[in-house]
Design a protein around this motif. Structure first.
Motif, PDB file in Angstrom:
ATOM      1  N   LYS A   3      52.031  10.869  40.259  1.00 29.31           N
ATOM      2  CA  LYS A   3      52.389  10.323  38.952  1.00 29.31           C
ATOM      3  C   LYS A   3      53.655   9.504  39.085  1.00 29.31           C
ATOM      4  O   LYS A   3      54.672  10.012  39.559  1.00 29.31           O
ATOM      5  CB  LYS A   3      52.605  11.464  37.955  1.00 29.31           C
ATOM      6  N   PRO A 238      46.000   1.927  34.953  1.00 30.18           N
ATOM      7  CA  PRO A 238      45.247   2.356  36.144  1.00 30.18           C
ATOM      8  C   PRO A 238      45.480   1.449  37.350  1.00 30.18           C
ATOM      9  O   PRO A 238      45.569   1.943  38.492  1.00 30.18           O
ATOM     10  CB  PRO A 238      43.786   2.296  35.677  1.00 30.18           C
ATOM     11  N   THR A 273      48.301  10.115  29.414  1.00 32.06           N
ATOM     12  CA  THR A 273      46.881  10.135  29.060  1.00 32.06           C
ATOM     13  C   THR A 273      46.018   9.855  30.286  1.00 32.06           C
ATOM     14  O   THR A 273      44.980  10.508  30.487  1.00 32.06           O
ATOM     15  CB  THR A 273      46.587   9.101  27.963  1.00 32.06           C
ATOM     16  N   TYR A 274      46.447   8.919  31.100  1.00 33.06           N
ATOM     17  CA  TYR A 274      45.688   8.613  32.312  1.00 33.06           C
ATOM     18  C   TYR A 274      45.592   9.834  33.229  1.00 33.06           C
ATOM     19  O   TYR A 274      44.512  10.159  33.733  1.00 33.06           O
ATOM     20  CB  TYR A 274      46.318   7.448  33.063  1.00 33.06           C
ATOM     21  N   PRO A 278      41.751  10.877  34.512  1.00 32.88           N
ATOM     22  CA  PRO A 278      41.624   9.497  34.992  1.00 32.88           C
ATOM     23  C   PRO A 278      40.216   8.909  34.836  1.00 32.88           C
ATOM     24  O   PRO A 278      40.071   7.717  34.565  1.00 32.88           O
ATOM     25  CB  PRO A 278      41.999   9.606  36.476  1.00 32.88           C
ATOM     26  N   TYR A 281      39.732   7.794  31.133  1.00 37.02           N
ATOM     27  CA  TYR A 281      40.872   7.122  30.511  1.00 37.02           C
ATOM     28  C   TYR A 281      40.429   5.867  29.764  1.00 37.02           C
ATOM     29  O   TYR A 281      39.644   5.054  30.278  1.00 37.02           O
ATOM     30  CB  TYR A 281      41.898   6.742  31.579  1.00 37.02           C
TER      31      TYR A 281
END
Length: 406
Positions: A3, A238, A273-274, A278, A281
Motif C-alpha cells: 500500500k 490502480p 477502497t482499492y 482490488p 474496485y
C-alpha cells in the motif's frame, strides 16, 4: 502489492494537522532554511518540533524540504540546521543539491535522505547512483510516464523507494528548474522565490513583422501559452499502484487548509477502497467532487500516459466555486451547539456542507447564529471571529464548513 504512502503538503501547523487528521500517512514542509517555498508560512524550529511530535503521536511521518540549489551564502549554518532537524526527530530531508547531501551524510549520517524532483531523475541508473550515495527515496521527475516508472522500479534495489506527484500544480519547466522568474523579475525560482511568469499572458510576434501577431491566442487579450493545467490522477489509482510507486505525493504547500483536507480525503478513500477489494474496485464520482470544489485549474494526467494536452490557454486563473467559511472548534452533544472559527463571511440561514475526515459529508443550516458573547447575529463579518450555531447533526473538532459561491 504494498500500500503506497499518501504524502501531503503542510504550509503551516494548521495544515499539517489537517492533512494528518484527514488521512495523510506523511507530510512534507519547509523549515526556516533552504526550501523552495520562500513565501510560505514556513516553520520555525519550535513549530517543526510541535508538528513532528503531533505527527509521531499518530504514527505519521514528517519530511523537511531542503531542496533549493544553494549559492555559497545559502550554506551558512547548514551543519547546525541539519543537526537540529535530526535532534527533533525529522523522518527525512528532501534534497536536490549534491553538496547538501554530502554534508548530511557527514554530520547526520542516520538522517534519511529523499532526492527532490528538482534533481531530474528520469532513469534507473541515476536512481541507483543516488541510492549508493545514501539516498533512500527518489522523487522522480514529473516528465516520466507510468511505464517508465514501472521499468525503473523493477531495475533498482528493493531498498530504494520511488515517490511521484499525483496531484496539484505543474511547472512549465523541466522538473521545476525554471529561469523565467530570474530573468523577468530577478526572483530566483530555484531558491524558493518564483514569481510564476508562466502564468502571465503572452503574444507571439516575429521580429521582422512588428505588430503582426501569430494566431496562437484564444481571444483579443492574448493567450496563456505556458500555463499548465493541474495534475490529477484520482481516476487512475490502480495504475499508480501497479507501477510500484511507494509514495503518492500531493503538491500544494501554498494552498489552503480546505484544499489539503479535500484532496487528502479523496485520495485516502480511493486508495483504501482499492486495497479493500482490488478485483472489484470502481472509481467513485464523489472523489472527483472533493477535488473540484477547492481552488484548482483544469485537470490533466500530465505525462503519465504520454504527451497529453497539459496546457490551458484561455486563462491562468483558478476555478473557485466554493469557499471554506468556518472550522469547527468544539461541539456539545447535549446542547447541539457548535463553536466555529470564521474563515469567510456567512449568514444566518445559509446552507453549508460539512467536510469531515471520515464518512459522507453532511449538509447543515446555520441556525441560531451567535457571537462569542451569546448575542444573536445575522452574519460573521470579522476575520477568524468565534461564533456558535445550533445543529442536531454531530460535528467534530476540525470539521470544515464549506459554502458554494453565489
Amino acid at each position: 502489492m504494498n500500500k503506497p504512502e499518501l504524502l501531503a503538503p503542510a504550509g503551516n501547523i494548521e495544515k499539517l494537522k489537517t492533512a494528518i487528521e484527514f488521512g495523510a500517512d506523511a507530510v512534507y514542509l519547509g523549515g526556516s532554511k533552504l526550501n523552495l517555498r520562500a513565501f510560505a508560512d514556513n516553520f520555525s524550529l519550535d513549530e517543526l518540533k510541535e508538528g513532528i511530535e503531533f505527527a509521531h503521536s499518530r504514527n505519521k511521518k514528517v519530511y523537511i524540504t531542503l531542496n533549493v540549489f544553494p549559492h555559497n551564502e545559502d550554506l551558512n549554518g547548514l551543519e547546525e540546521y541539519l543537526k537540529d532537524l535530526y535532534e527533533i526527530k525529522a523522518d527525512a530531508v528532501i534534497v536536490s543539491d549534491p553538496g547538501i547531501i554530502m554534508t548530511a551524510r557527514e554530520v547526520v549520517p542516520n538522517l534519511e535522505i529523499h532526492l527532490s524532483t528538482q534533481a531530474n531523475s528520469v532513469n534507473y541508473k541515476t536512481a541507483i547512483f543516488w541510492h549508493k550515495q545514501g539516498v533512500k527515496r527518489i522523487v522522480v521527475a514529473r516528465e516520466l510516464s507510468l511505464k517508465e516508472i514501472k521499468s525503473m522500479k523493477e531495475k533498482i534495489p528493493e531498498t530504494c523507494e520511488i515517490e511521484a506527484f499525483v496531484h496539484g500544480s505543474m511547472c512549465i519547466s523541466y522538473s521545476g528548474r525554471c529561469l523565467l522568474s530570474n530573468y523577468m523579475t530577478g526572483r530566483d525560482s530555484n531558491r524558493g522565490a518564483c514569481a510564476q511568469p508562466c502564468r502571465y499572458k503572452y503574444s507571439l510576434v516575429e521580429e521582422k513583422r512588428p505588430n503582426e501577431y501569430f494566431p496562437v491566442y484564444e481571444d483579443e487579450k492574448g493567450t496563456y501559452i505556458m500555463n499548465s493545467k493541474d495534475l490529477c490522477m484520482i481516476e487512475h489509482i490502480p495504475d499508480l499502484i501497479s507501477a510500484g510507486i511507494d509514495s503518492l505525493k500531493i503538491e500544494g504547500r501554498m494552498k489552503s487548509s480546505y484544499y489539503v483536507a479535500s484532496v487528502v480525503k479523496a485520495y485516502r478513500e480511493a486508495i483504501d477502497t482499492y486495497f479493500e477489494n482490488p478485483e472489484e474496485y470502481k472509481f467513485n464520482e464523489k472523489w472527483m467532487e472533493y477535488l473540484t470544489k477547492p481552488s484548482h485549474r483544469r485537470y490533466t494526467t500530465g505525462f503519465y500516459y504520454g504527451d497529453s494536452n497539459k496546457q490551458h490557454y484561455e486563462s491562468s486563473s483558478y476555478i473557485r466555486d466554493f469557499d471554506i467559511v468556518g472550522i469547527v472548534r468544539s461541539y456539545d452533544k447535549e446542547t447541539g451547539i457548535a463553536v466555529i472559527e470564521q474563515r469567510n463571511k456567512c449568514y444566518a440561514g445559509d446552507k453549508v456542507e460539512v467536510l469531515r475526515p471520515r464518512g459522507e459529508n453532511l449538509e447543515i443550516e446555520l441556525k441560531d447564529l451567535k457571537n462569542k458573547d451569546g448575542e444573536a447575529i445575522e452574519s460573521t463579518p470579522v476575520a477568524q471571529m468565534i461564533y456558535t450555531i445550533k445543529t442536531d447533526k454531530v460535528l467534530e473538532s476540525g470539521n470544515m464548513l464549506i459554502k458554494g459561491k453565489n
